[in-house]
Scaffold this motif. Structure first.
Motif, PDB file in Angstrom:
ATOM      1  N   LYS A 736       0.854  -1.183   0.000  1.00  0.00           N
ATOM      2  CA  LYS A 736       0.000   0.000   0.000  1.00  0.00           C
ATOM      3  C   LYS A 736       0.891   1.234   0.000  1.00  0.00           C
ATOM      4  CE  LYS A 736      -3.739   2.257   2.572  1.00  0.00           C
ATOM      5  NZ  LYS A 736      -3.071   3.539   2.749  1.00  0.00           N
ATOM      6  N   MET A 737       0.615   2.160  -0.944  1.00  0.00           N
ATOM      7  CA  MET A 737       1.394   3.391  -1.067  1.00  0.00           C
ATOM      8  C   MET A 737       0.405   4.522  -1.305  1.00  0.00           C
ATOM      9  SD  MET A 737       4.643   4.154  -3.550  1.00  0.00           S
ATOM     10  CE  MET A 737       3.674   3.871  -5.019  1.00  0.00           C
ATOM     11  N   GLY A 738       0.096   5.257  -0.213  1.00  0.00           N
ATOM     12  CA  GLY A 738      -0.964   6.254  -0.303  1.00  0.00           C
ATOM     13  C   GLY A 738      -2.286   5.553  -0.519  1.00  0.00           C
ATOM     14  N   SER A 739      -3.034   5.946  -1.527  1.00  0.00           N
ATOM     15  CA  SER A 739      -4.287   5.281  -1.858  1.00  0.00           C
ATOM     16  C   SER A 739      -4.092   4.173  -2.881  1.00  0.00           C
ATOM     17  CB  SER A 739      -5.273   6.312  -2.410  1.00  0.00           C
ATOM     18  OG  SER A 739      -4.738   6.946  -3.560  1.00  0.00           O
ATOM     19  N   LEU A 740      -2.859   3.947  -3.307  1.00  0.00           N
ATOM     20  CA  LEU A 740      -2.572   2.935  -4.313  1.00  0.00           C
ATOM     21  C   LEU A 740      -2.310   1.600  -3.635  1.00  0.00           C
ATOM     22  CD1 LEU A 740      -1.954   2.240  -7.286  1.00  0.00           C
ATOM     23  CD2 LEU A 740       0.425   2.872  -6.828  1.00  0.00           C
ATOM     24  N   MET A 741      -3.013   0.559  -4.068  1.00  0.00           N
ATOM     25  CA  MET A 741      -2.825  -0.780  -3.541  1.00  0.00           C
ATOM     26  C   MET A 741      -2.281  -1.657  -4.653  1.00  0.00           C
ATOM     27  SD  MET A 741      -3.101  -2.509  -0.729  1.00  0.00           S
ATOM     28  CE  MET A 741      -4.354  -1.657   0.231  1.00  0.00           C
ATOM     29  N   LEU A 742      -1.091  -2.220  -4.440  1.00  0.00           N
ATOM     30  CA  LEU A 742      -0.430  -3.035  -5.441  1.00  0.00           C
ATOM     31  C   LEU A 742      -0.301  -4.453  -4.922  1.00  0.00           C
ATOM     32  CD1 LEU A 742       2.435  -0.551  -6.407  1.00  0.00           C
ATOM     33  CD2 LEU A 742       0.210  -0.814  -7.511  1.00  0.00           C
ATOM     34  N   GLY A 766      -4.634  -9.311 -12.471  1.00  0.00           N
ATOM     35  CA  GLY A 766      -5.543  -9.707 -13.532  1.00  0.00           C
ATOM     36  C   GLY A 766      -4.789  -9.715 -14.850  1.00  0.00           C
ATOM     37  N   GLU A 767      -5.308  -8.976 -15.843  1.00  0.00           N
ATOM     38  CA  GLU A 767      -4.645  -8.878 -17.136  1.00  0.00           C
ATOM     39  C   GLU A 767      -3.643  -7.728 -17.189  1.00  0.00           C
ATOM     40  OE1 GLU A 767      -7.668  -8.525 -20.033  1.00  0.00           O
ATOM     41  OE2 GLU A 767      -8.497 -10.542 -19.702  1.00  0.00           O
ATOM     42  N   ALA A 768      -3.663  -6.846 -16.197  1.00  0.00           N
ATOM     43  CA  ALA A 768      -2.783  -5.675 -16.207  1.00  0.00           C
ATOM     44  C   ALA A 768      -1.409  -6.021 -15.643  1.00  0.00           C
ATOM     45  CB  ALA A 768      -3.399  -4.542 -15.398  1.00  0.00           C
ATOM     46  N   SER A 769      -0.387  -5.389 -16.216  1.00  0.00           N
ATOM     47  CA  SER A 769       0.986  -5.514 -15.706  1.00  0.00           C
ATOM     48  C   SER A 769       1.553  -4.116 -15.481  1.00  0.00           C
ATOM     49  CB  SER A 769       1.858  -6.287 -16.690  1.00  0.00           C
ATOM     50  OG  SER A 769       1.950  -5.608 -17.921  1.00  0.00           O
ATOM     51  N   LEU A 770       2.381  -3.991 -14.434  1.00  0.00           N
ATOM     52  CA  LEU A 770       2.886  -2.671 -14.039  1.00  0.00           C
ATOM     53  C   LEU A 770       4.385  -2.749 -13.781  1.00  0.00           C
ATOM     54  CD1 LEU A 770       1.435  -0.034 -11.681  1.00  0.00           C
ATOM     55  CD2 LEU A 770       3.607  -1.058 -11.055  1.00  0.00           C
ATOM     56  N   ASN A 798     -10.933   2.231 -15.104  1.00  0.00           N
ATOM     57  CA  ASN A 798     -11.281   2.616 -13.742  1.00  0.00           C
ATOM     58  C   ASN A 798     -10.136   2.393 -12.760  1.00  0.00           C
ATOM     59  OD1 ASN A 798     -11.274  -0.124 -13.588  1.00  0.00           O
ATOM     60  ND2 ASN A 798     -13.423  -0.348 -12.967  1.00  0.00           N
ATOM     61  N   GLN A 799      -9.012   1.758 -13.210  1.00  0.00           N
ATOM     62  CA  GLN A 799      -7.833   1.572 -12.349  1.00  0.00           C
ATOM     63  C   GLN A 799      -6.855   2.738 -12.436  1.00  0.00           C
ATOM     64  OE1 GLN A 799      -6.655  -2.353 -14.040  1.00  0.00           O
ATOM     65  NE2 GLN A 799      -6.725  -3.083 -11.918  1.00  0.00           N
ATOM     66  N   LEU A 800      -7.095   3.658 -13.368  1.00  0.00           N
ATOM     67  CA  LEU A 800      -6.140   4.735 -13.583  1.00  0.00           C
ATOM     68  C   LEU A 800      -5.933   5.575 -12.340  1.00  0.00           C
ATOM     69  CD1 LEU A 800      -4.294   6.179 -15.565  1.00  0.00           C
ATOM     70  CD2 LEU A 800      -6.242   7.566 -16.297  1.00  0.00           C
TER      71      LEU A 800
END
Length: 985
Positions: A736-742, A766-770, A798-800
């Motif tokens: 968790k980094m701020g409001s971002l959950m990875l 899911g299908e996304a890679s970062l 909606n993940q942006l």
């Protein structure tokens, strides 16, 4: 008086006046120092192989009348090769008898005086002396020089050296002699066959070393003697000379003889104590521990010092000393204690030519008196290289009685009794100290109620009972036992140590087998150590096993130790460490750089720690940590830092720095964690440390609480230690980094120079890679600067907002879009003290690539659909969307982007402000209407205006080169800069 006599006296007076005036004129005008100096130096240097320099040369007549003299100021003399400075002096004076020079052709120097010189004389490895600077006269020179052939004799009557420092070194024999303070007077008397010398020498703090061995240290000597030099045999001899060494007078006899053709001198010296009284010898006892005044000393002394042999050509004479004390007694007049019997027989031999012969033997030693009974002998063989010490001593000493009946040094208090019976052999080497393989001791030592109190050194030592026993037999080798009860040691105000009980057992191998180790086992209870530098150590119980054996290097020991401890507590400054049921095993030996090198491991049931600038306690359960030298290795160490639980593998290096210039702590670790909150982790690394008392209660309730921990002032939560350089290869299930959950993160985290870097972190959701890179850098204003690079592929629209926090606030239109897209953002932003992003500080570039997006129905879209007459349907699809963005100054600038929706081809761009107001422009490039037009959208939802205008972006997306040149070059450059920074390949 007759007129004739008057005329004669007047004539003589006038003649004397004229002569004096002439001499005055000559010495003061014709022979000025600035004129005579170069001439005199040239004449002097012609007679030398060395070279003389001085500030000025002054001729004297009146001060040396009736002799003619010279005076040299501030000069120095160089050796033959000009490498060594032989003498540096402030004043050199000499005077010659002119009458003998003119009438008898004799050079008669009355006195040579040298004041405040620094003398440096040396002999090289080949026996050549740097002070041999007189030129060797050839036969031709003697025959052709009328002046020299006319000189019959050269005499010096007196040589005086005042306030000198002297250094002599012989590099061949490695002999070094230094005298900081020296005064020397030599008188010369000549006859046909002999030269008589009257010598007076006064030296202070004489030190003589030979090959690093201190032969004489800080000795004061005074010598008065008459010497005779036989010119034919070149023998210098003297008898009944007076020599004073410190406060003891000796009678000195000696002979120096130099054979022809040799660079060596035969030496024979003998000094015998002048008054053979123990009272005189007693004056040499150091006054630090015993008073030497107001005491009655009885007994006779036989003390003889002898030196015989050859000096030079790489050799040194052999020195012997013999001391015998008979019928000695000692009684202080104002104290009741006395020594009734004092006997000694000591002899020594120093031979630097055959070093193994050197030895000291105390053949007999006896001291008996009030509270003292000591007898025995000590032999030291091979004194100069590897001393072999063989003691045989018995002692029964009442320290309490000695302290009350003898005037021991002021501030020293003694108490207790000592019983010692010790014999054996000990070998000592300069490389490795006492060699355990040759340790052969047997005997007993018992100390009862031992107390030592030294007020000056602030040393206090006390133990009610101490016993040591040693024995050796042919079957089992060396063995021993040590017991100490309630040891209490305090040194100054810095160190305090208490041990309730200590028991040690020693066992070794047979002397014939030096491969086997010497072993010991130590048990101790209730150890407590404190120091004023905030260190506090407690151990409830401990068992230590140690063995010492031969190492890889010659004569270097190898130690093997193991240590089991219960409830070990360490407090040091802001740090607190608690270890329960710790077990340690180490091998320790010297490496090739002669540094001690520990290798081993330690394990424990539980470890708790409070670390400065870390706001939560660190906990490690049931782990094994291995140590190699100055590094440690973690193997599946389960670590908890507050709520953060992780598993660590890897190395931590430079824990005990070898190089003082490199004090960084390095780590290369693999980190496995289920959950990690970066915001909370940064909050943990703050000034206020974890409460040490809480850790005490968590780890070892029976231990005394630690000293209070004072927080470091003026720190921020972003403060990271600057002396660590850590690399974490991380595997984190959720971050968790701020409001971002990875989720499912893999990557590298680095802490270096007070900064935190997330490097090449990746995840699959899911299908996304970062892929992401991130750096935290603390700032001086209580904030931190965050730099980031985030690349997302195949994400849902909606993940942006999760991957790019605040972007949904600046670009709310994304809430109306559905589908997958590729997104990339690079930039920086500040974090406030609540770990929130300061939107006004954001500086970023971003780009979005998407196809087949669905536009959801909302108020803004319905208004646009009415304007453009979109077909009515549940959702409208965007065939492709390519957007480049600039974020700065609290606003988002969308550069002209091509949007294909329904029957339209649109170019969209504009500004989105932080207050959600916007100023968009839409250029219609293709529509059912056969002409290009534009639409401006301004305002703030729900208060906004849509108005028709010209198409401002009609030249940005054309295939015609002529029309593309009409586009705004500023916008083109911005788009190209963004595309250069962000690559979607």
């Amino acid at each position: 008086m007759s007129n004739i006599l008057k005329k004669i006296l007047i004539s003589l007076g006038l003649a004397c006046t004229l002569i004096l005036l002439a001499i005055t004129f000559i010495t003061n005008f014709l022979f000025k120092p600035e004129k005579i100096t170069p001439i005199a130096l040239k004449a002097i240097n012609q007679q030398l192989d060395g070279q003389v320099f001085c500030k000025s040369v002054e001729l004297t007549f009146f001060s040396s009348f009736p002799r003619f003299g010279a005076r040299l100021h501030d000069g120095y003399i160089l050796s033959r090769d000009r490498r060594d400075t032989l003498v540096v002096f402030s004043d050199f004076r000499g005077a010659v008898n002119m009458t003998k020079l003119l009438l008898k052709k004799e050079i008669d120097i009355e006195r040579i005086t040298l004041r405040r010189p620094r003398l440096h004389l040396a002999v090289d490895q080949h026996g050549n002396a740097n002070y041999d600077i007189l030129k060797k006269e050839t036969a031709e020179a003697t025959d052709t020089s009328d002046v020299q052939s006319a000189i019959k004799k050269i005499h010096i009557k007196s040589l005086r050296i005042e306030d000198a420092s002297f250094h002599y070194e012989d590099k061949g024999s490695r002999l070094d002699c230094r005298i900081p303070h020296l005064a020397l007077k030599i008188g010369f008397v000549y006859d046909e066959d002999h030269l008589l010398l009257k010598l007076h020498s006064d030296s202070k703090q004489l030190t003589i070393t030979k090959g690093g061995f201190v032969f004489i240290r800080q000795l004061n000597s005074l010598l008065d003697t008459d010497m005779k030099l036989d010119k034919k045999s070149r023998k210098l001899s003297f008898t009944n000379g007076t020599l004073k060494l410190n406060d003891i007078d000796f009678l000195l006899d000696g002979v120096f003889e130099r054979p022809n053709g040799r660079k060596a001198v035969n030496v024979a010296l003998q000094a015998k104590m002048k008054v053979p009284s123990l009272a005189n010898l007693w004056k040499m006892v150091p006054k630090r521990y015993l008073k030497t005044t107001d005491v009655d000393v009885g007994g006779r002394v036989f003390l003889v010092l002898q030196t015989n042999g050859v000096y030079g050509e790489g050799k040194l004479p052999v020195s012997r000393a013999q001391l015998k004390i008979h019928g000695g007694s000692l009684r202080y007049k104002k104290f009741p204690g006395q020594i009734t019997a004092l006997e000694a027989d000591v002899e020594s031999l120093l031979d630097f030519n055959e070093r193994q012969r050197s030895a000291v033997r105390i053949n007999k030693m006896l001291i008996r008196g009030t509270g003292i009974h000591l007898s025995g002998s000590i032999s030291v063989q091979n004194l100069l290289d590897n001393p072999e010490i063989e003691p045989d001593v018995e002692a029964n000493i009442d320290l309490t009685k000695i302290g009350s009946t003898f005037p021991i040094v002021e501030g020293l208090q003694l108490g207790g009794r000592a019983f010692i019976d010790l014999a054996g052999k000990i070998t000592y080497t300069a490389q490795s100290g006492f060699d355990y393989r040759d340790l052969s001791l047997q005997g007993n030592a018992k100390l009862a109620d031992l107390q030592i109190n030294m007020a000056k050194e602030e040393l206090l030592f006390h133990t009610p009972y101490t016993a040591l026993s040693l024995k050796r037999d042919e079957k089992n080798g060396l063995s021993g036992q040590l017991d100490i009860d309630r040891l209490n040691l305090q040194y100054g105000k810095k160190h305090k140590l208490t041990v309730q009980a200590l028991h040690a057992q020693l066992s070794g191998s047979k002397k014939v087998d030096k491969r086997l180790p010497l072993k010991s086992k130590i048990n101790l209870a209730a150890l407590h150590y404190q120091s004023t530098d905030s260190m506090n150590v407690r151990i409830e119980k401990a068992s230590i096993a140690a063995a010492v054996g031969p190492g890889k290097l010659p004569r270097a020991p190898h130690f093997v130790t193991s240590f089991d401890a219960q409830n070990l507590a360490l407090h040091y400054g802001q740090m607190t460490l608690i270890v329960d049921k710790g077990s340690y095993q180490f091998n320790v030996e010297k490496n090739e750089q002669k540094q001690w090198w520990p290798i081993g491991s330690f394990s424990f049931s539980k470890l708790k720690a409070a670390i400065p600038n870390v706001g939560m306690p660190l906990s490690i359960n049931r782990s094994l940590i291995t140590v190699k030298g100055h590094d440690i290795h973690l193997n599946n160490a389960f670590v908890a830092l507050g709520d953060f639980k992780m598993k660590l593998d890897g190395e931590v290096r430079n824990i005990f720095p070898v190089d003082k210039r490199d004090t960084l702590l390095y780590a290369d670790l693999n980190l496995h964690a289920h959950y990690l909150d970066i915001d909370e982790l940064m909050g943990v690394l703050q000034a206020e440390s974890a409460n040490a008392g809480v850790i005490e209660r968590m780890a070892a309730p029976a231990l005394t609480a630690a000293p209070p921990v004072t927080p470091i002032a003026d720190s921020t939560r972003f403060t990271l230690p600057t002396n660590i350089r850590f690399t974490f290869n991380s595997f984190i299930e959720q971050l968790k980094m701020g409001s971002l959950m990875l989720n499912n993160l893999k990557g590298q985290a680095r802490v270096d120079n007070g900064q935190l870097n997330l490097h090449d972190f990746s995840l699959k959701s899911g299908e996304a890679s970062l892929q992401t890179k991130l750096r935290y850098k603390p700032l001086a204003n209580g904030q931190a600067r965050m730099q980031y690079v985030i690349d997302v592929r195949n994400m849902k629209m909606n993940q942006l907002k999760d991957f790019a926090p605040t972007l949904d606030t600046l670009f709310p239109v994304i809430k109306s879009l559905e589908g997958n897209a590729d997104f990339s953002i690079k930039g920086s932003a500040n974090l406030n003290n609540d770990m929130e992003i300061d939107i006004g500080s954001v500086r970023s570039v971003a780009a979005l690539r998407a196809t087949h997006l669905a536009v959801q129905d909302n108020e803004a879209f319905r208004e646009l659909a009415k304007t453009f007459k979109f077909k009515e349907r549940d959702s409208t699809y965007i065939d492709s969307l390519n957007v480049e963005m600039l974020i700065k100054d609290r606003q988002l600038e969308i550069l002209p982007a091509l949007v294909e929706i329904d029957r339209y081809r649109l170019a969209v761009g504009g500004i989105q402000h932080i207050d959600l107001s916007y100023d968009y422009h839409i250029s219609v490039l293709k529509s059912p209407v056969p002409f290009k037009m534009g639409v401006d959208v301004k305002g703030k939802i729900p208060d906004y205006n849509i108005s028709m205008t010209k198409a401002r972006y009609k030249y940005y997306f054309t295939d015609k080169e002529r029309l593309a040149k009409k586009a705004d070059s500023t916008i083109i450059r911005k788009r190209n800069a963004v595309l250069k920074l962000i690559n979607f390949e």
